[in-house]
Write an enzyme that holds these catalytic residues in place. Structure first.
Site, PDB file in Angstrom:
ATOM      1  N   ASP A   1       0.639  10.273   1.809  1.00  0.00           N
ATOM      2  CA  ASP A   1      -0.098   9.130   1.270  1.00  0.00           C
ATOM      3  C   ASP A   1       0.553   8.771  -0.068  1.00  0.00           C
ATOM      4  OD1 ASP A   1      -1.851   7.076   0.777  1.00  0.00           O
ATOM      5  OD2 ASP A   1      -3.623   8.193   1.406  1.00  0.00           O
TER       6      ASP A   1
HETATM    7  C1  BGC Z   1      -4.187   4.808   0.937  1.00  0.00           C
HETATM    8  C2  BGC Z   1      -3.542   4.737   2.299  1.00  0.00           C
HETATM    9  C3  BGC Z   1      -2.571   3.579   2.356  1.00  0.00           C
HETATM   10  C4  BGC Z   1      -1.555   3.730   1.255  1.00  0.00           C
HETATM   11  C5  BGC Z   1      -0.498   2.641   1.246  1.00  0.00           C
HETATM   12  C6  BGC Z   1      -3.165   4.743  -0.179  1.00  0.00           C
HETATM   13  O1  BGC Z   1      -3.787   4.598  -1.414  1.00  0.00           O
HETATM   14  O2  BGC Z   1      -4.930   6.010   0.851  1.00  0.00           O
HETATM   15  O3  BGC Z   1      -4.516   4.617   3.287  1.00  0.00           O
HETATM   16  O4  BGC Z   1      -1.964   3.516   3.602  1.00  0.00           O
HETATM   17  O5  BGC Z   1      -2.230   3.710   0.004  1.00  0.00           O
HETATM   18  O6  BGC Z   1      -0.983   1.436   0.852  1.00  0.00           O
END
Ligand code: BGC
Length: 735
Positions: free
Chosen positions: A262
């Site tokens: 993530d």
């Molecule tokens: C979120 C993810 C997301 C990623 C990219 C993160 O803050 O937890 O779900 O895919 O950002 O945008």
């Protein structure tokens, strides 16, 4: 099937690896931000050196071609980039949020939606979406409950597989599709207290029986990538957790794709008090099985050094790179790295796509109450008032998790009603505005223009205008709930009440003595106890997407018959969370007077149970039969029931099958969903629904045995229209 064989992919991967330097290999493991809010060197410069395998947070078709040209013409090994973005419930045509689509209990709804989303996203130049989000969530305070399929592993697994099929198409690399990403692996939905990002403590049995099934279903459906979760799982952060990312995901499930962290999660292993420093974080994440570092810059900074000083082997890096290159090959990026920018507008938000979104929204809505058959309303109504802060909000209609840079283009509830009733006087008043007490951090990253805060005097004036508007009408539709930024990431709440002065407004409008219909726009269960007693008709519309207003009007005025069911329990109060149907029994019989000893300040039963939802038709479910009262371990049986539409119109019922294993090496939940089917019936029509129960449905991961077991025990089975179904039968499994 794919036109390209495994052997050919493997051979091409090896030939690429042979010509790549160590730095370029690390580059493939690096995802960089294309957005201006990120500090650091320009993406162009990184890409030119072969320092990036993928770009995220960019939604600009022209710029995709610019960056791709640098990658394939100027970088040393000329490897194309994978462009990635969160396309969660639509690219330009916005579908209902995932929690809503799960409420359809019809896997075809998310499958079709995500295939439209994929088509639009691919035309824009995206190759990879960070979805589906598969976190089971049983605590409605957790904001991200809106992104998933709710509380249940069986429903969650069906929605997971459907979304993977929708995004990826018949095979990975299918034209007009994108690579899917199963996230967030794993356990994120169980954050302590529902507070986003807080640690998770989950026994292995819960992980395997409740959290994992949706992820494993995604693997079985061929999902190309996984995303590791942010949070600490049983003291080992998910992004550095080799048991999760290697032992379970690859060894047990045979996942062949790649894992991306993530955002910033590799670097954050330090903040979590796990890794000593960036070097340690990079090393432990890679060894854990995490292929690609999303935007933390930790891999590019440390991996090459770790190989040079012998801490990591070159083969560790190459093993991580292989599945990334394989996906680029399968996606045909070497042959077709660019997109035709001019084509985008012909593909997105077409009337066909909008129609798909409208149908999906109709099928996703849940009718929670309809006393005296107030709904559907007559189109001949003379004076209607639409009241509430969300009634004319495009943002609230489309919901949370918009694609980066998206401009809302929804039919609001007010517009949907007005276009349904051209001859009716439809007045509107928003009432006082609603806002988060603490603004979302996304406002810092992506500032949007916001009206200045309403003063208490302005709010009072808006309140009075709303009452005056309602007073003039024959019937009032109240549109209440949550703004889009009240659910989603970093959007957890301590309360589940209607925010702001909405409850007060609702009560004041009801006091006028007019018939009131409540339409809820929200991303999580709300504690609407007062409404549940006093408002005759309540429609849970969730965040219904671009065509939400039309779909709500279709249902309110009887052009569509609601058939959705809750994928989550509605608790009476936030303090009851986590509240879910599939809990284990206590030491007291459920019907005993002592059982009341749980809380003394009110019942802990759900306001609305999991699986619940009404229709304009009335269904009866009868004649439950088990094909055999006794089966041997490893064998299967069928469960059948007859469903009849006793109403006057065509309608849908979601028939649900629950089981309970009465004793065993572990105690088992009082009920578990093991099958469901949404069927359409004409007035007076009867259909027989058949469910299959075999070893997969009758096994579980046992704490006592430390493994999967299927036991020779007695089982209860219920079939009905929600998780409180009473139609009961039993069978026994013997050895
Ligand atoms: C979120 C993810 C997301 C990623 C990219 C993160 O803050 O937890 O779900 O895919 O950002 O945008």
């Amino acid at each position: 099937m794919s036109t390209i064989s495994e052997a050919e992919v493997a051979a091409r991967v090896e030939s690429l690896l042979r010509k790549m330097s160590l730095e370029e290999k690390v580059g493939q493991l690096t995802q960089i931000a294309g957005a201006s809010f990120m500090p650091g060197p320009a993406p162009e410069d990184i890409i030119r050196k072969g320092g990036a395998g993928s770009v995220l947070w960019l939604n600009d078709s022209k710029q995709f071609n610019v960056l791709q040209k640098i990658a394939v013409e100027e970088s040393p090994s000329k490897i194309p980039l994978l462009f990635a973005l969160d396309v969660i419930h639509g690219y330009r045509t916005i579908f209902p949020v995932p929690l809503a689509m799960a409420s359809s209990w019809d896997p075809e709804v998310p499958e079709r939606a995500q295939s439209v989303a994929a088509k639009e996203a691919r035309a824009a130049g995206l190759h990879w979406t960070f979805g589906p989000m598969l976190d089971i969530a049983r605590d409605a305070r957790w904001g991200r409950i809106v992104e998933g399929a709710g509380e249940d592993p069986c429903l969650g697994a069906a929605m997971a597989a459907a979304q993977v099929r929708g995004f990826q198409g018949p095979y990975l690399g299918a034209p007009e599709h994108v690579v899917a990403c199963a996230k967030h692996f794993a356990g994120y939905g169980f954050a302590d207290g529902g507070r986003d990002y807080d640690p998770v403590y989950l026994p292995e049995a819960q992980l395997r029986n409740v959290v994992f099934p949706a992820f494993q279903a995604a693997v079985k459906a061929g999902v190309g990538t996984f995303m590791s979760a942010y949070m600490d799982l049983n003291n080992v952060p998910a992004s550095g957790n080799r048991w999760l990312l290697h032992d379970v995901l690859r060894n047990e499930w045979g996942f062949k794709g790649f894992v991306v962290s993530d955002a910033m999660a590799v670097g954050n292993l330090i903040i979590e008090g796990f890794a000593r420093d960036g070097r340690d974080a990079a090393c432990r994440a890679l060894i854990a099985g995490l292929n690609m570092d999303m935007a933390s810059g930790t891999y590019p900074q440390h991996l090459a050094g770790l190989v040079e000083d012998g801490t990591l082997k070159l083969s560790d890096i190459e093993n991580a790179v292989r599945p990334i290159l394989a996906i680029k090959i399968r996606m045909g990026l070497f042959e077709q790295p660019y997109i035709d920018e001019a084509k985008l507008e012909q593909v997105v938000a077409t009337p066909e796509h909008r129609q798909e979104a409208r149908l999906a929204a109709q099928r996703s809505m849940v009718l929670l109450r309809n006393e005296g058959g107030l709904l559907p309303l007559a189109k001949s109504l003379k004076k209607l008032a639409v009241i509430g802060p969300l009634a004319d909000s495009m943002e609230a209609t489309e919901g949370s998790w918009m694609v980066f840079g998206h401009t809302p283009a929804a039919v609001t509830i007010l517009e949907g009603i007005r276009s349904k009733l051209p001859g009716t006087n439809v007045s509107y008043a928003p009432g006082p505005e609603i806002r988060r007490d603490i603004p979302s951090f996304f406002e810092d990253i992506m500032p949007t223009e916001k009206k200045p805060l309403e003063t208490p005097e302005e709010a009072e004036a808006a309140f009075q205008t709303a009452i005056a508007t309602a007073r003039q009408a024959d019937l009032v539709v109240m549109v209440l709930g949550e703004t889009a930024d009240m659910a989603g990431e970093a959007a957890s709440r301590a309360s589940l009440d209607l925010p702001g002065r909405q409850e007060e407004l609702l009560e004041a409008v009801v006091a006028l003595g007019k018939p009131v219909v409540l339409v809820l726009l929200n991303g999580r269960p709300l504690s609407i106890g007062w409404a549940a007693e006093h408002i005759p008709a309540i429609l849970e519309a969730w965040e219904p997407g671009s065509e939400g207003g039309n779909a709500v009007a279709d249902i309110l005025f009887g052009d569509a018959n609601p058939g959705g069911k809750l994928p989550v329990t509605f608790p009476r109060k936030a303090s009851h969370a986590p509240l879910y149907y599939a809990r284990d029994l206590s030491h007291l019989p459920e019907d005993s007077f002592q059982y009341r000893s749980r809380y003394w300040d009110g019942p802990t039963t759900p306001l609305y149970p999991f699986g619940f939802g009404l229709s304009y038709s009335t269904f009866s479910i009868t004649n439950l039969k088990v094909s055999s009262p006794q089966i041997e371990v490893g064998d299967s049986l069928n469960v059948t029931a007859d469903v009849t539409n006793g109403g006057a119109q065509v309608g849908d019922e979601v028939v649900q099958l629950y089981i309970h294993q009465r004793a065993g090496s572990d105690s088992r939940p009082k009920r578990e969903l093991k099958g469901f089917e949404r069927i359409t019936l004409n007035p007076g029509e009867t259909k027989t629904v058949t469910f299959h129960l075999g070893p997969a449905e009758l096994s579980y991961w046992s704490t006592a045995a430390g493994k999967w077991v299927q036991e020779a025990e007695a089982f209860d089975v219920w079939v009905g229209a929600d998780s409180q179904a009473t139609l009961h039968a039993e069978f026994t499994v013997v050895r």
